[in-house]
Design a protein around this motif. Sequence first.
Motif, PDB file in Angstrom:
ATOM      1  N   ALA A 244       0.828  -1.335  -0.036  1.00  0.00           N
ATOM      2  CA  ALA A 244       0.201  -0.041   0.255  1.00  0.00           C
ATOM      3  C   ALA A 244       0.837   1.000   0.327  1.00  0.00           C
ATOM      4  N   ALA A 245       2.189   0.958   0.272  1.00  0.00           N
ATOM      5  CA  ALA A 245       2.762   2.448   1.007  1.00  0.00           C
ATOM      6  C   ALA A 245       3.248   2.380  -0.572  1.00  0.00           C
ATOM      7  N   ILE A 246       4.246   1.812  -1.245  1.00  0.00           N
ATOM      8  CA  ILE A 246       4.369   1.607  -2.627  1.00  0.00           C
ATOM      9  C   ILE A 246       3.889   2.069  -3.476  1.00  0.00           C
ATOM     10  N   VAL A 247       2.591   1.747  -3.465  1.00  0.00           N
ATOM     11  CA  VAL A 247       1.114   2.435  -4.716  1.00  0.00           C
ATOM     12  C   VAL A 247       0.825   3.629  -4.171  1.00  0.00           C
ATOM     13  N   LEU A 248       1.288   4.192  -2.503  1.00  0.00           N
ATOM     14  CA  LEU A 248       0.908   5.129  -2.342  1.00  0.00           C
ATOM     15  C   LEU A 248       1.824   5.949  -2.913  1.00  0.00           C
ATOM     16  N   MET A 249       2.937   6.105  -2.892  1.00  0.00           N
ATOM     17  CA  MET A 249       3.937   7.035  -2.978  1.00  0.00           C
ATOM     18  C   MET A 249       4.122   8.222  -4.052  1.00  0.00           C
ATOM     19  N   PRO A 250       3.312   7.624  -5.209  1.00  0.00           N
ATOM     20  CA  PRO A 250       2.802   8.786  -6.080  1.00  0.00           C
ATOM     21  C   PRO A 250       1.927  10.254  -5.903  1.00  0.00           C
ATOM     22  N   GLU A 251       1.093   9.923  -4.583  1.00  0.00           N
ATOM     23  CA  GLU A 251       0.502  10.399  -3.802  1.00  0.00           C
ATOM     24  C   GLU A 251       1.355  11.352  -2.930  1.00  0.00           C
ATOM     25  N   GLY A 252       1.957  10.592  -2.018  1.00  0.00           N
ATOM     26  CA  GLY A 252       2.618  11.259  -0.840  1.00  0.00           C
ATOM     27  C   GLY A 252       3.235  11.880  -1.551  1.00  0.00           C
ATOM     28  N   LEU A 253       4.585  11.669  -2.721  1.00  0.00           N
ATOM     29  CA  LEU A 253       5.270  12.819  -2.866  1.00  0.00           C
ATOM     30  C   LEU A 253       5.065  13.734  -3.809  1.00  0.00           C
ATOM     31  N   ALA A 254       3.446  13.691  -3.985  1.00  0.00           N
ATOM     32  CA  ALA A 254       3.216  15.023  -4.610  1.00  0.00           C
ATOM     33  C   ALA A 254       2.138  16.024  -3.641  1.00  0.00           C
ATOM     34  N   ALA A 255       2.338  15.137  -3.106  1.00  0.00           N
ATOM     35  CA  ALA A 255       1.151  15.993  -1.821  1.00  0.00           C
ATOM     36  C   ALA A 255       2.977  16.846  -1.176  1.00  0.00           C
ATOM     37  N   LEU A 256       3.565  15.922  -0.863  1.00  0.00           N
ATOM     38  CA  LEU A 256       4.802  16.772   0.069  1.00  0.00           C
ATOM     39  C   LEU A 256       5.874  18.026  -0.649  1.00  0.00           C
ATOM     40  N   ARG A 257       5.386  17.772  -2.151  1.00  0.00           N
ATOM     41  CA  ARG A 257       5.722  19.344  -2.370  1.00  0.00           C
ATOM     42  C   ARG A 257       4.925  20.003  -2.809  1.00  0.00           C
ATOM     43  N   ALA A 258       3.987  19.551  -2.567  1.00  0.00           N
ATOM     44  CA  ALA A 258       3.231  20.869  -2.433  1.00  0.00           C
ATOM     45  C   ALA A 258       3.033  21.553  -1.112  1.00  0.00           C
ATOM     46  N   ALA A 259       3.501  20.909  -0.605  1.00  0.00           N
ATOM     47  CA  ALA A 259       3.509  21.571   1.199  1.00  0.00           C
ATOM     48  C   ALA A 259       4.283  22.301   1.293  1.00  0.00           C
ATOM     49  N   LYS A 260       6.103  21.975   0.597  1.00  0.00           N
ATOM     50  CA  LYS A 260       7.092  22.467   0.758  1.00  0.00           C
ATOM     51  C   LYS A 260       6.547  23.940  -0.162  1.00  0.00           C
ATOM     52  N   SER A 261       5.890  23.796  -0.746  1.00  0.00           N
ATOM     53  CA  SER A 261       5.924  25.298  -2.093  1.00  0.00           C
ATOM     54  C   SER A 261       4.393  26.035  -0.679  1.00  0.00           C
ATOM     55  N   ASN A 262       4.536  25.804   0.023  1.00  0.00           N
ATOM     56  CA  ASN A 262       3.869  26.367   0.912  1.00  0.00           C
ATOM     57  C   ASN A 262       1.860  26.560   0.562  1.00  0.00           C
ATOM     58  N   ARG A 263       2.201  24.695  -0.029  1.00  0.00           N
ATOM     59  CA  ARG A 263       0.474  25.088  -0.675  1.00  0.00           C
ATOM     60  C   ARG A 263      -0.404  24.280  -0.029  1.00  0.00           C
ATOM     61  N   LEU A 264      -0.936  24.654   1.373  1.00  0.00           N
ATOM     62  CA  LEU A 264      -1.175  22.939   2.591  1.00  0.00           C
ATOM     63  C   LEU A 264      -2.398  22.969   1.828  1.00  0.00           C
ATOM     64  N   GLN A 265      -3.265  23.427   0.921  1.00  0.00           N
ATOM     65  CA  GLN A 265      -4.556  23.643   1.155  1.00  0.00           C
ATOM     66  C   GLN A 265      -4.491  22.190  -0.025  1.00  0.00           C
ATOM     67  N   THR A 266      -3.752  22.352  -1.093  1.00  0.00           N
ATOM     68  CA  THR A 266      -3.773  21.371  -1.700  1.00  0.00           C
ATOM     69  C   THR A 266      -3.230  20.734  -1.686  1.00  0.00           C
ATOM     70  N   SER A 267      -2.301  20.249  -0.774  1.00  0.00           N
ATOM     71  CA  SER A 267      -1.972  18.917  -0.070  1.00  0.00           C
ATOM     72  C   SER A 267      -2.846  17.793   0.951  1.00  0.00           C
ATOM     73  N   LEU A 268      -3.803  18.848   1.552  1.00  0.00           N
ATOM     74  CA  LEU A 268      -4.820  18.231   1.934  1.00  0.00           C
ATOM     75  C   LEU A 268      -5.545  17.868   1.081  1.00  0.00           C
ATOM     76  N   ASN A 269      -6.261  19.035   0.128  1.00  0.00           N
ATOM     77  CA  ASN A 269      -6.695  17.656  -0.415  1.00  0.00           C
ATOM     78  C   ASN A 269      -6.659  17.153  -0.933  1.00  0.00           C
ATOM     79  N   LEU A 270      -5.104  16.601  -1.178  1.00  0.00           N
ATOM     80  CA  LEU A 270      -4.998  15.119  -2.067  1.00  0.00           C
ATOM     81  C   LEU A 270      -5.037  14.235  -0.970  1.00  0.00           C
ATOM     82  N   ALA A 271      -3.976  14.976   0.024  1.00  0.00           N
ATOM     83  CA  ALA A 271      -4.081  13.006   0.836  1.00  0.00           C
ATOM     84  C   ALA A 271      -5.834  12.680   0.916  1.00  0.00           C
ATOM     85  N   LEU A 272      -6.384  14.012   1.624  1.00  0.00           N
ATOM     86  CA  LEU A 272      -7.833  13.257   2.814  1.00  0.00           C
ATOM     87  C   LEU A 272      -8.583  13.069   1.054  1.00  0.00           C
TER      88      LEU A 272
END
Length: 361
Positions: free
Chosen positions: A258-286
């Motif tokens: 499951a962790a391997i399959v979710l890696m694309p989502e995790g990396l995309a959410a992390l990159r959004a958080a690092k760009s100070n776009r936490l709303q986008t990060s949470l939208n993607l994760a939740l």
Amino acid sequence: MIKSIRKLPFWTVATPFIGCFLLFGQLFDFGEWYLILLSIGLLFGVLAAVHHAEVVAHRVGEPFGTLVLAAAITAIEVALIVTLMLTGGEAASSLARDTIFATVMIILNGIVGLCLLVGGNRFGEQRFGMLGVNASLSTLAAIVVLTLILPNYTTTVAGPIYSSNQLAFVALVSLVLYGTFLFVQTVRHRDYFLPQQGVSDEDIHAIPPTTKVAILSAVLLIIGLIAVVLLAKSISPVIEAGVASIGAPAALVGVIIAAIVLMPEGLAALRAAKSNRLQTSLNLALGSALASIGLSIPAVAIVSVLNGWPLMLGIDAKSTVLLVLTLIVSTLSLGNGRTTVLQGLVHLMIFAVYLFMTIFP
């Protein structure tokens, strides 16, 4: 089309096809060293999927952009679960439960926790819109409790199993809840999920890709995600052997996959958080957590009812405690529209406990 290809980094175009080529190479006996190539192909496949998802997301805008990666991965995840159920028969009756529970815990604690920690460490405090996050959490809490906890307390069928009528009804409820959430997110109250756009946000104000480039990226995203899931499945025997060698429970295999399959989502959410776009990060994760459970349950319910197989959905007492704790902490940490490193660390510690208790139940 050639011009569109030239506008994308070459490695992101080639990687999905290389992944498919590596899958074809499994027909030949190249030995154990070939597993290394499969692992490398999996890693680059994840990175390419993240790139194409961001291209499409930039073109369609929010909140539709965050649905792209979540919908693609969830569709493939559901197809993988259903395929394994059809090949495994009644022996795979707990597969959906284990996979969905692992997905929810990884997203709500692992991915969200890491995003909050990294974003808080970089910017001190990050802000997001509470209305969209509250809508996501309330819908997720309802579906999770109805599908993973309530089956333990029904009496029509003994054990953590719904009867056929109960399963069909709960599957319908899950589908209605998720469909209503999508309507609210994309139509009725779309503004709840829109990020606060800052003038210094280069990602938001960059020129969007052309329609042809976005379509090409969407196609490559689907091909790449299929290759990622199949590559993860291909190396699962090695993971199973490794888990068995350390004496860990078999449930750990599902967590790793499951962790391997979710890696694309995790990396995309992390990159959004690092760009100070936490709303986008949470939208993607939740949104990913909602799609995973809201679509998986109806799909596996259909397979179970049509084949007359029992479907074990209820989680044990230990898992129930961790899940309820996760929902409570998520509600509190995301309840005021501002986060710091503390909330991120709390989620990561819960995730660490979940992993530890999975290995040492």
